[in-house]
Design a protein around this motif. Structure first.
Motif, PDB file in Angstrom:
ATOM      1  N   SER A 307       0.821  -1.213   0.000  1.00  0.00           N
ATOM      2  CA  SER A 307       0.000   0.000   0.000  1.00  0.00           C
ATOM      3  C   SER A 307       0.851   1.257   0.000  1.00  0.00           C
ATOM      4  O   SER A 307       2.024   1.238   0.386  1.00  0.00           O
ATOM      5  CB  SER A 307      -0.932   0.011   1.228  1.00  0.00           C
ATOM      6  OG  SER A 307      -0.173  -0.072   2.412  1.00  0.00           O
ATOM      7  N   ALA A 308       0.225   2.341  -0.433  1.00  0.00           N
ATOM      8  CA  ALA A 308       0.835   3.680  -0.388  1.00  0.00           C
ATOM      9  C   ALA A 308      -0.310   4.666  -0.539  1.00  0.00           C
ATOM     10  O   ALA A 308      -1.325   4.344  -1.162  1.00  0.00           O
ATOM     11  CB  ALA A 308       1.845   3.864  -1.526  1.00  0.00           C
ATOM     12  N   HIS A 309      -0.158   5.865   0.025  1.00  0.00           N
ATOM     13  CA  HIS A 309      -1.266   6.811  -0.150  1.00  0.00           C
ATOM     14  C   HIS A 309      -1.024   7.711  -1.356  1.00  0.00           C
ATOM     15  O   HIS A 309       0.081   8.146  -1.628  1.00  0.00           O
ATOM     16  CB  HIS A 309      -1.560   7.605   1.123  1.00  0.00           C
ATOM     17  CG  HIS A 309      -0.624   8.722   1.474  1.00  0.00           C
ATOM     18  ND1 HIS A 309      -0.766   9.995   0.965  1.00  0.00           N
ATOM     19  CD2 HIS A 309       0.440   8.773   2.296  1.00  0.00           C
ATOM     20  CE1 HIS A 309       0.171  10.770   1.486  1.00  0.00           C
ATOM     21  NE2 HIS A 309       0.938  10.058   2.288  1.00  0.00           N
ATOM     22  N   LEU A 310      -2.144   7.926  -2.044  1.00  0.00           N
ATOM     23  CA  LEU A 310      -2.119   8.708  -3.285  1.00  0.00           C
ATOM     24  C   LEU A 310      -2.428  10.179  -3.020  1.00  0.00           C
ATOM     25  O   LEU A 310      -1.981  11.058  -3.749  1.00  0.00           O
ATOM     26  CB  LEU A 310      -3.164   8.115  -4.243  1.00  0.00           C
ATOM     27  CG  LEU A 310      -3.400   8.811  -5.586  1.00  0.00           C
ATOM     28  CD1 LEU A 310      -2.114   8.851  -6.416  1.00  0.00           C
ATOM     29  CD2 LEU A 310      -4.506   8.078  -6.366  1.00  0.00           C
ATOM     30  N   ASP A 311      -3.186  10.450  -1.977  1.00  0.00           N
ATOM     31  CA  ASP A 311      -3.632  11.827  -1.738  1.00  0.00           C
ATOM     32  C   ASP A 311      -2.517  12.682  -1.161  1.00  0.00           C
ATOM     33  O   ASP A 311      -1.566  12.182  -0.563  1.00  0.00           O
ATOM     34  CB  ASP A 311      -4.798  11.836  -0.744  1.00  0.00           C
ATOM     35  CG  ASP A 311      -4.371  11.344   0.638  1.00  0.00           C
ATOM     36  OD1 ASP A 311      -3.951  10.182   0.746  1.00  0.00           O
ATOM     37  OD2 ASP A 311      -4.411  12.144   1.598  1.00  0.00           O
ATOM     38  N   HIS A 312      -2.676  13.991  -1.330  1.00  0.00           N
ATOM     39  CA  HIS A 312      -1.798  14.944  -0.648  1.00  0.00           C
ATOM     40  C   HIS A 312      -2.647  16.148  -0.230  1.00  0.00           C
ATOM     41  O   HIS A 312      -3.850  15.985   0.007  1.00  0.00           O
ATOM     42  CB  HIS A 312      -0.591  15.282  -1.537  1.00  0.00           C
ATOM     43  CG  HIS A 312       0.471  16.057  -0.824  1.00  0.00           C
ATOM     44  ND1 HIS A 312       1.071  15.590   0.323  1.00  0.00           N
ATOM     45  CD2 HIS A 312       1.034  17.263  -1.082  1.00  0.00           C
ATOM     46  CE1 HIS A 312       1.964  16.490   0.744  1.00  0.00           C
ATOM     47  NE2 HIS A 312       1.958  17.514  -0.091  1.00  0.00           N
ATOM     48  N   LEU A 313      -2.088  17.325  -0.153  1.00  0.00           N
ATOM     49  CA  LEU A 313      -2.756  18.444   0.529  1.00  0.00           C
ATOM     50  C   LEU A 313      -3.519  19.392  -0.389  1.00  0.00           C
ATOM     51  O   LEU A 313      -4.125  20.353   0.089  1.00  0.00           O
ATOM     52  CB  LEU A 313      -1.723  19.240   1.339  1.00  0.00           C
ATOM     53  CG  LEU A 313      -0.934  18.428   2.370  1.00  0.00           C
ATOM     54  CD1 LEU A 313       0.167  19.278   2.995  1.00  0.00           C
ATOM     55  CD2 LEU A 313      -1.856  17.894   3.461  1.00  0.00           C
ATOM     56  N   GLY A 314      -3.457  19.162  -1.705  1.00  0.00           N
ATOM     57  CA  GLY A 314      -4.258  20.001  -2.597  1.00  0.00           C
ATOM     58  C   GLY A 314      -3.611  21.343  -2.913  1.00  0.00           C
ATOM     59  O   GLY A 314      -2.412  21.439  -3.136  1.00  0.00           O
ATOM     60  N   SER A 443       1.024   6.211   9.617  1.00  0.00           N
ATOM     61  CA  SER A 443       0.665   6.033   8.218  1.00  0.00           C
ATOM     62  C   SER A 443      -0.210   4.799   8.063  1.00  0.00           C
ATOM     63  O   SER A 443      -0.608   4.180   9.050  1.00  0.00           O
ATOM     64  CB  SER A 443       1.906   5.987   7.322  1.00  0.00           C
ATOM     65  OG  SER A 443       1.469   6.035   5.956  1.00  0.00           O
ATOM     66  N   ASP A 444      -0.503   4.464   6.806  1.00  0.00           N
ATOM     67  CA  ASP A 444      -1.596   3.540   6.525  1.00  0.00           C
ATOM     68  C   ASP A 444      -1.415   2.118   7.026  1.00  0.00           C
ATOM     69  O   ASP A 444      -2.392   1.393   7.154  1.00  0.00           O
ATOM     70  CB  ASP A 444      -1.867   3.563   5.016  1.00  0.00           C
ATOM     71  CG  ASP A 444      -2.353   4.930   4.580  1.00  0.00           C
ATOM     72  OD1 ASP A 444      -3.390   5.355   5.094  1.00  0.00           O
ATOM     73  OD2 ASP A 444      -1.691   5.579   3.753  1.00  0.00           O
ATOM     74  N   GLN A 445      -0.159   1.698   7.311  1.00  0.00           N
ATOM     75  CA  GLN A 445       0.001   0.354   7.868  1.00  0.00           C
ATOM     76  C   GLN A 445      -0.845   0.190   9.132  1.00  0.00           C
ATOM     77  O   GLN A 445      -1.319  -0.892   9.440  1.00  0.00           O
ATOM     78  CB  GLN A 445       1.474   0.026   8.156  1.00  0.00           C
ATOM     79  CG  GLN A 445       2.152   0.830   9.260  1.00  0.00           C
ATOM     80  CD  GLN A 445       2.710   2.155   8.775  1.00  0.00           C
ATOM     81  OE1 GLN A 445       2.498   2.544   7.628  1.00  0.00           O
ATOM     82  NE2 GLN A 445       3.407   2.864   9.635  1.00  0.00           N
ATOM     83  N   TYR A 446      -1.053   1.287   9.865  1.00  0.00           N
ATOM     84  CA  TYR A 446      -1.771   1.178  11.135  1.00  0.00           C
ATOM     85  C   TYR A 446      -3.213   0.722  10.941  1.00  0.00           C
ATOM     86  O   TYR A 446      -3.768   0.026  11.790  1.00  0.00           O
ATOM     87  CB  TYR A 446      -1.727   2.511  11.876  1.00  0.00           C
ATOM     88  CG  TYR A 446      -1.987   2.347  13.353  1.00  0.00           C
ATOM     89  CD1 TYR A 446      -1.251   1.414  14.097  1.00  0.00           C
ATOM     90  CD2 TYR A 446      -2.964   3.074  14.007  1.00  0.00           C
ATOM     91  CE1 TYR A 446      -1.487   1.236  15.443  1.00  0.00           C
ATOM     92  CE2 TYR A 446      -3.199   2.902  15.361  1.00  0.00           C
ATOM     93  CZ  TYR A 446      -2.462   1.984  16.073  1.00  0.00           C
ATOM     94  OH  TYR A 446      -2.692   1.804  17.412  1.00  0.00           O
TER      95      TYR A 446
END
Ligand SMILES: [Zn+2]
Length: 534
Positions: A307-314, A443-446
Motif C-alpha cells: 500500500s501507499a497513499h495517493l492523496d496529498h494536501l491540494g 501512516s496507513d500500515q496502522y
C-alpha cells in the motif's frame, strides 16, 4: 532573494545530472511516474478533488499496463464516501475564563480549532492538565488519577513517557487512542500542546493548513472521534496562558517531559469557552486496487497487500511565495511510483509468486488514514485472506541507501523476512530511531495493524548525528507538507531504485512463505489479531 533562488536552481540541475548518471532505466521510470503525479496538473491530489481522481485514473492505467487484475468495486476503483467540515474562523472563537475575567485566544496564533471531530456549536468546560494524558492500567500509568475528568477539557503535552517501549508510545500517543481514554473518563474535549522538540512542522507553517476542509468517513462505525466536542491544538510558544495561576509553568512541565520524568497532573484554575461554526459537505474519493494473481492453487486466494497513499494536501489558498500547488512529490507520489514500478518489474520478469500480491493506492491519508481505514474495514478482497501489509509513505531517497529503516521490525516474523531481503541486497536494517514521533501509527500500515494484520513500513535509513541525518532533518523542517515538496528537489535515484527492489523482493518472499506471517508473542500489536486471521 531571486539571486539565491537562481543559484539554488542551477545547483539542482547539476545535482540531477549527477544523479541521473548513476540511475537505471527502472529508476528513471519510477521518477517519470512522480513527474505525472506531482505535476501542477494534479493540483496537489487533495482527497475528493478532481486532481485526485485524475491521479487515480493514472494509477489504474499503469496497473492495467502491468497486467494486474482490477480489484476495486468498479474496475480498479473502490469509491470512498467522506464528510467534510471546514472551520468558519471569523464566526468562531475560543477564550479562557479565569476569576470571572475572559481572555480571548487568537485563532491561528495562540491556538487552532480542529474540526476532524464533530464540534459542539458552543461549549464551556473546566480545564484539567493531565501531563502525558495517558491511562494505561497494564503499565501502571494513570495521568487522570485524582482529577475530576467528567465534563472537562483535558490539556496534554503531545509526548509520551520514555519508559514505555516505542510501539506502545506510538499506539497510546495517537490521537484516536488518547480520545478513547479521555472519553472513558468522561472528558468532552482536548487541548494538545505540541512538544517543540518533536514538532515536524513549525507552528508558523502548520497553522496555514487550519482553514482547509477536514474529513471523516461517512461510515459512522469507523469514527474514532465520537463524542469529542472540542479539539484544540495549542501553539507551544503561547502555552503559558493555560497555566497562569496554577502554580506551575508550561516550561517546567516540558522540561520534565523532555527529561523523561513523571509529569504531574492537576486542575487548572480556568474554564475554556468555545464557539465553533463549520461548513459541511460530502465528497467521494478513490482507493485504487489491483492484483497480481498468485500461481499456487491454494495460496493464490491469500494476499500480500502493498500500500501507499495517493492523496496529498491540494492547493494552497492563498498561494505561498507565488506557488499554489502542494505537489507532494515525496509525500507520497514517491511511494505510489514505487508501487507502480514494482508492478512493472514483476510483470517484466514474469514473476509467479505463490500467493497473490495486491497493490492498493489509498486516499485520505492526510485527513487521518481514512482511505486505508475504509479499505481495511471493507476490503475488496476477503479480509481473512490478507496475510501481510507492506506500506510505503515518504521513504525519502535523499541520499544513497546503506541502511533500511523498518517500522515494526520487532513486532512480527515479517522482521525475519525483511532482514533476509535487506542482507541479500547488501543493506543494514534499523528499527525506528525516534519512536516518539509515532511513525509506526502515523501512516496507513496502522489501519491494517488494527485489523490484526502483521505489517511493516520502510524508509531510507540513516545513523544519528551524520550528514544524512541532517539532510533528513532539514527536509522535514523545510519541505515536509510545504509547497516545495515538488519536482525541483535533489533526489537520489540509486536509493529509490534499491528501495523499489527491496519491496519487490520482500513481497515475493512473503508471497512464497509456506506459513502465514505471525505477530511475535511479545508484540503489543498481537492483541488486534482476531481468531482465524493468522
Ligand atoms: Zn503527508
Amino acid at each position: 532573494m531571486r539571486r539565491v533562488l537562481f543559484v539554488t536552481a542551477s545547483c539542482l540541475v547539476a545535482a540531477s545530472i549527477l544523479l541521473a548518471a548513476q540511475s537505471t532505466p527502472g529508476a528513471k521510470r519510477w521518477f517519470s511516474h512522480i513527474e505525472v503525479l506531482a505535476s501542477d496538473a494534479m493540483e496537489g491530489r487533495d482527497t475528493g478533488s478532481p486532481g485526485h481522481k485524475r491521479a487515480a485514473d493514472y494509477v489504474a492505467s499503469v496497473f492495467q499496463k502491468a497486467g494486474l487484475e482490477p480489484a476495486g468495486v468498479n474496475g480498479y476503483v473502490q469509491p470512498v464516501q467522506l464528510k467534510t467540515r471546514r472551520i468558519l474562523e471569523a464566526q468562531s472563537s475560543l477564550a479562557l475564563v479565569r476569576d470571572g475575567k475572559t481572555e480571548p485566544l487568537t485563532l491561528g496564533e495562540d491556538a487552532n480549532l480542529s474540526v476532524r471531530s464533530e464540534p459542539a456549536p458552543s461549549l464551556d468546560a473546566p480545564l484539567v492538565f493531565v501531563g502525558y494524558g495517558l491511562n494505561v492500567p497494564e503499565r501502571q500509568i494513570n495521568d487522570f488519577e485524582g482529577l475530576s475528568m467528567r465534563g472537562a477539557v483535558a490539556v496534554h503535552i503531545a509526548a509520551t513517557p520514555a519508559a514505555l517501549p516505542g510501539p506502545l508510545q506510538a499506539h497510546f500517543g495517537s490521537a484516536g487512542e488518547r480520545w478513547k481514554m479521555y472519553r472513558a473518563a468522561g472528558a468532552v474535549g482536548t487541548i494538545s500542546i505540541a512538544n517543540p522538540k518533536s514538532m515536524d512542522i513549525p507552528w508558523a507553517r502548520s497553522t496555514l493548513a487550519r482553514l482547509h476542509p477536514q474529513m471523516a468517513l461517512a461510515d459512522a462505525s469507523l469514527d474514532d472521534t465520537a463524542g469529542q466536542q472540542l479539539a484544540v491544538t495549542m501553539n507551544p510558544a503561547h502555552a503559558e496562558k493555560l497555566f497562569a495561576g496554577s502554580g506551575h509553568t508550561f516550561a517546567e512541565m516540558l522540561a520534565l517531559a523532555d527529561g523523561g520524568r513523571p509529569v504531574p497532573h492537576f486542575a487548572l484554575p480556568a474554564h475554556i469557552t468555545a464557539t465553533v461554526h463549520v461548513e459541511r459537505g460530502e465528497v467521494e474519493s478513490q482507493n485504487v486496487a489491483a492484483v497480481l494473481r498468485g500461481a499456487d492453487p491454494q495460496r493464490r486466494n491469500e494476499f500480500v497487500v502493498l500500500s501507499a497513499h495517493l492523496d496529498h494536501l491540494g492547493l494552497a489558498d492563498p498561494p505561498i511565495n507565488g506557488d499554489r500547488v502542494y505537489n507532494g512529490a515525496m509525500d507520497n507520489a514517491s511511494g505510489i511510483a514505487a508501487l507502480l514500478e514494482i508492478a512493472t518489474r514483476l510483470h517484466e520478469s514474469g514473476a509467479k509468486p505463490a500467493r497473490s500480491v495486491a497493490f492498493v493506492a489509498v486516499t485520505g491519508e492526510e485527513k487521518g488514514l481514512l482511505g486505508s481505514r475504509y479499505f481495511a474495514a471493507h476490503p475488496t478482497i476477503a479480509r481473512s485472506s490478507i496475510v501481510a501489509n507492506v506500506n510505503t509513505d515518504m521513504f525519502l531517497p535523499l541520499f544513497a541507501m546503506k541502511t533500511l529503516m523498518v517500522l515494526g521490525l520487532d513486532e512480527s516474523d515479517l522482521g525475519q523476512d525483511i532482514r533476509a531481503v535487506a542482507t541479500g541486497l547488501g543493506l543494514g536494517v534499523q528499527a525506528d530511531p525516534e519512536p516518539q514521533r509515532n511513525r509506526f501509527v502515523r501512516s496507513d500500515q496502522y489501519s491494517f495493524i488494527r485489523e490484526g494484520i502483521p505489517a511493516l513500513a520502510m524508509k531510507v535509513g540513516y545513523e544519528p548525528n551524520t550528514a544524512e541525518a541532517e539532510i533528513a532533518r532539514k527536509w522535514t523542517a523545510e519541505r515536509y507538507h510545504a509547497v516545495s515538496d515538488d519536482l525541483a528537489q535533489p533526489i537520489d535515484l540509486s536509493a529509490a531504485d534499491k528501495y523499489v527492489d527491496v519491496v519487490r523482493a520482500l513481497a515475493v518472499r512473503i508471497a512464497n512463505r509456506t506459513d502465514r506471517p505471525k505477530w511475535n508473542e511479545s508484540s503489543f500489536f498481537k492483541r488486534f489479531a482476531k481468531a482465524g486471521t493468522e
